[in-house]
Write a protein that holds these residues in place. Sequence first.
Motif, PDB file in Angstrom:
ATOM      1  N   ILE A 160       0.843  -1.196   0.000  1.00 25.85           N
ATOM      2  CA  ILE A 160       0.000   0.000   0.000  1.00 25.85           C
ATOM      3  C   ILE A 160       0.878   1.246   0.000  1.00 25.85           C
ATOM      4  CG2 ILE A 160      -1.712   1.321   1.311  1.00 25.85           C
ATOM      5  CD1 ILE A 160      -2.611  -1.459   2.463  1.00 25.85           C
ATOM      6  N   THR A 206      -4.379  -0.261  -3.326  1.00 22.52           N
ATOM      7  CA  THR A 206      -5.243   0.624  -2.560  1.00 22.52           C
ATOM      8  C   THR A 206      -5.759  -0.189  -1.390  1.00 22.52           C
ATOM      9  OG1 THR A 206      -7.149  -0.140  -3.786  1.00 22.52           O
ATOM     10  CG2 THR A 206      -5.999   1.803  -4.639  1.00 22.52           C
ATOM     11  N   ARG A 255      -4.116   9.983  -7.371  1.00 21.41           N
ATOM     12  CA  ARG A 255      -3.449  10.376  -8.622  1.00 21.41           C
ATOM     13  C   ARG A 255      -4.481  10.792  -9.670  1.00 21.41           C
ATOM     14  NH1 ARG A 255       0.364  13.118 -10.690  1.00 21.41           N
ATOM     15  NH2 ARG A 255       0.993  12.467 -12.790  1.00 21.41           N
ATOM     16  N   LYS A 279      -8.519  -0.505  -9.732  1.00 23.00           N
ATOM     17  CA  LYS A 279      -7.065  -0.606  -9.749  1.00 23.00           C
ATOM     18  C   LYS A 279      -6.368   0.741  -9.925  1.00 23.00           C
ATOM     19  CE  LYS A 279      -7.310  -4.586 -12.339  1.00 23.00           C
ATOM     20  NZ  LYS A 279      -6.751  -5.392 -13.402  1.00 23.00           N
ATOM     21  N   ASP A 285      -5.199   4.532  -8.691  1.00 26.00           N
ATOM     22  CA  ASP A 285      -4.876   5.249  -7.465  1.00 26.00           C
ATOM     23  C   ASP A 285      -5.720   6.520  -7.458  1.00 26.00           C
ATOM     24  OD1 ASP A 285      -3.861   6.904  -5.544  1.00 26.00           O
ATOM     25  OD2 ASP A 285      -1.758   6.484  -6.012  1.00 26.00           O
ATOM     26  N   SER A 320      -0.428   2.694 -12.292  1.00 29.56           N
ATOM     27  CA  SER A 320       0.250   3.947 -11.970  1.00 29.56           C
ATOM     28  C   SER A 320       0.761   4.622 -13.243  1.00 29.56           C
ATOM     29  CB  SER A 320       1.389   3.684 -10.977  1.00 29.56           C
ATOM     30  OG  SER A 320       2.169   2.627 -11.473  1.00 29.56           O
ATOM     31  N   VAL A 365      -2.267  -1.549  -8.623  1.00 33.10           N
ATOM     32  CA  VAL A 365      -2.816  -0.249  -9.004  1.00 33.10           C
ATOM     33  C   VAL A 365      -2.158   0.193 -10.314  1.00 33.10           C
ATOM     34  CG1 VAL A 365      -2.660   2.180  -8.397  1.00 33.10           C
ATOM     35  CG2 VAL A 365      -3.389   0.511  -6.697  1.00 33.10           C
ATOM     36  N   GLY A 417       2.208   2.239  -3.121  1.00 34.10           N
ATOM     37  CA  GLY A 417       1.211   2.683  -4.071  1.00 34.10           C
ATOM     38  C   GLY A 417       0.763   1.592  -5.025  1.00 34.10           C
TER      39      GLY A 417
END
Lengths: 500, 100, 502
Positions: free
Chosen positions: A401, A407, A488, A483, A485, A438, A436, A404
Amino acid sequence: MSKAKLMDYDKALELFEPVLGFEVHVELSTETKMFSSAPNNFGAEPNTNVTPVCLGLPGSLPVVNEQAVRYSISLGLALDCDIAPSSSFARKNYFYPDLAKNYQISQFDEPIAINGNVEVELPNGRIFQIDIERAHMEEDAGKLTHVGGSTGRIQGAEYSLVDYNRAGVPLVEIVTRMIEGAEHDAPELAKAYVATIRDIVLALGISDAKMERGNLRCDANVSLRPRGSDKLGTRTETKNVNSLRSVERAVRYEIQRQAQILADGGTIIQETRHWHEDTGATSAGRPKSDADDYRYFPEPDLLPVVPSSELIAELKAALPEKPVERRRRLKAEWGFTDLEFQDIDNSGLLTEVAATVAAGASPQAARKWWTGEVARLANAADVDANTLVTPEQVAELAVLIEEGILTDRLARQVLESVIAGEGSPREVVEKQGLAVVSDDGALIEAIDKALSAQPDVLEKIREGKVQAAGAVIGAVMQGMQGKADAARVRELILERATAQ
Amino acid sequence: MSDISEESVRHLAGLARIALTDAEVTALTAELSQIVDVVAQVTSAVDADTPATSHPIPLSNVYREDVVTDDVLTPEQALASAPEHDGSRFKVSAILGEEQ
Amino acid sequence: MSELIHHTAAELATALADGSASSVEITQAHLDRIAAVDTDVHAFLHVNAEVSLAAAAASDKRRAAGAALNALDGIPVAIKDVLVTTDMPSTAGSKILEGWVSPYDATPVTKLREAGLVPLGKTNMDEFAMGSSTEHSAYGPTRNPWDLDRIPGGSGGGSAAAVAAFEAPLALGSDTGGSIRQPAHVTGTVGIKPTYGGVSRYGAIALASSLDQIGPVTRNVLDAAMLHDIIAGHDRHDSTSLKHEWPSMAEAVRNANVKGLRIGVVSQLDGEGFQPGVLARFHEAIALLEANGAEIVELSLPSLEHAVAAYYLILPAEASSNLAKFDSVRFGLRVTPEGGGTVEQVMSATREAGFGAEVKRRIILGTYALSAGYYDAYYGSAQKVRTLVQRDFAAGFEKVDVIASPTAPTTAWKLGEQLDDPLEMWRGDLATIPANLAGIPGISLPAGLADEDGLPVGIQFLAPAREDARLYNVGGALEQLLVDKWGHTLLSQAPALKVGAR
């Protein structure tokens, strides 16, 4: 099995004072058994961890495992006991098919450790001194499986099968003195005491202390003294309660059951009782009787244990800090509030949380996961939380987590898969492709798609209604099966609004 | 005189798990009374200050290293002499009494 | 060939060394002898010629290759059935273990094998070594080669009779209260109970753990010493096994000399209750030793008065616990009551059917001695008497090097004579029991024949713990003096057994 009539707990406490006593058996995690060089490990195929000694074959003789003696002395010292200058083994004679020699090698009048005490802190902050009468070394019995009949229990079985793998596993039995004054806290004290013993043996590294495997077993003695009387009541001994939750429940149950019987004018029978996890009740077992004539006598095949002062000093120097001190230290180190720390106490998971922090998680994350999601799942499954996952697994989850990669929501999903035995958190993330997203490109693509459905959002944001971004975030998360973030995504949406 | 009665012999036989016949109980009651009368002389031979000796040669701290040795039996060896087994475990008829 | 059986083990070792005999020949000669006389004597419960001859052949091969393991490599040896063996059944003379084969060898047996000796078979004994006559064997009595109507002593009557009847040159026995020495006394042979812990008890089916000790049974003192040297030594499997650097017992015999040796004669074991012929031979032997330079000292050991009583509390107590393992679960007999039963009933029925009367008697007595309310008075007091016996011996050995007494009060009695009177039979252990209570070593060797019945009489010597070599010194010296005086060995006077009785 029908539940007995139970008196309301508060009313029971109004009428009676509970008096407690505990016998905790700790299986030591030595390589070999107490008196034989057979492996001491859990889960092997039946009757593979046996030597002639474990089977009590004619002519076989016991020889003491030095490591077991060292572990026992360490435990005695950790319980603030005096270590006997000379202690000896004795035979406890009784016939039972799980006892290969039909006597158990134990210690009787000369136990290795006597007169100790242990400080137990209750969740409400109350600190309780429990006096230890003795801790002695002995050997475990084999394992019986009852076959036939309806319940798999001993009653009504057609026959029984015996596996001697566990026969001779080293045990230390810790016996408390009578515990008075626990009052309302009696059930919590019972749980806290066993949790403290567990913390001690884990910190010493002398036992796996897994209650569900029987590494740590508690027999709880409960009796009630009528208010205003100085006469002790008759006690019952509830056997082999195999989780911390059950210790608390069983003591509470016995208090309520006995109170009702006494209030109805009945008498308590001095007997062994069995705790049933499924029904949350105890049932009557063997009454104590004259038949309990164990004919103890000094074990002629074994010599006295006479620890040198050097050995005792060496083991004393290596002792870990005491549980109460450790709690104070950890609380300060972690910067927890009283309330946050109580959370952990209530769960009885201090050792797990500490181990999780040691494995790389932040204290808050460790606390949150153990007392939150893991505890919730354990409750649902009616088991102790530490049977579901290891501290290392929880720490890995927390790190994922922090990095990142997961979640909270994804992490909960991963946790369930870990519990289901699908692998470590990282393995689950990889296998299920749960990480996640990214990659900004993928996120922007999803945001564009969401914006095209809600074209007025950017305008609203520019007008200062930043909360309008929520609808887009929701859509993006949904589109990416959670999935993404969220933080962001929000940043990217705000950037887009200010850029145009 | 000893206090051995048929009842106490039956009780002892129960503790020792021997299903004595009535004739054996009667015979043993007489024999044991006689024997106990003789061996009871030990009580007057000693006093409270005399220490007990349980081992003829005094030794202490006799230990084994905590390592697995070749004394471990194979399951076949373990079960070879079992009156009854299920292939991996010893089999006994139903148990009346509970674990201690 | 039959010549071979009349040689001592030491002589046979020489024959093997110089090539004048092979192990196979020697082993076969003894197997033939067993076939010829054991129907009458019944010293053996189990003989497996094939296994023995294979071991003998292996020994001959080693010797031919110049790789003999020991001077006694290739010499046959009989093993008391109390010691567990992987290639022969071990029953301890009990029905409850009929046919049971151990998955491991007793340590003394392992040591015999490692030295290349050839196990000949398992010898008869009182059930679980409880008895002084071998009549309490579940497989029928052994008979005394001197007179087949008489007992060969017990519990190790099988081993003693086997060597006395020239069925084996060597044997192993176990001695809890005299089970090696008393049979030696009544059969004109030699038996040694080593210091407690001198020989491993691992694999010896336990009677009374704090009293049991394994030792040699032979026809002469040197053979016993050579066997002793092989079986003694520390064993990691037995916590009570001594880590002691033992001197060579064989050397002690070869250098035997009693000049200046102080020998104590115990007043409590000389006189009342002893058969005249037993006392006569004892006093002659003492006089002979004195004439050859030994110093004789009168000793009083007052605690011996209570030794038999203490012994018959300690032994049954420990035995009641040691024999609890015979429960029909993991090995041995299982008897299911008619119509089935619970495991408790099966155990009780099995033990009722599988144990003989003497075993049951002692288990019940031992259970009583340990039971609540009686422990302090009986078992506890008996352990204190044990302290007194030890103190008496310690004081005695301040004054003397060895202590001497007749080994037992009487010569061999007739079969069946004492079966109904356990107390009378137990009293016969008076002279041998104290050594077991104190853990000290003892030897019995032939002192001659009693005038009144012409039966063998033994003399016993005791030494302080760990001083077993003193016994071989005095035993070796006396044996030589007596043989010189008689002009023959005692056993050569035994009547010839009918060969091929059946």
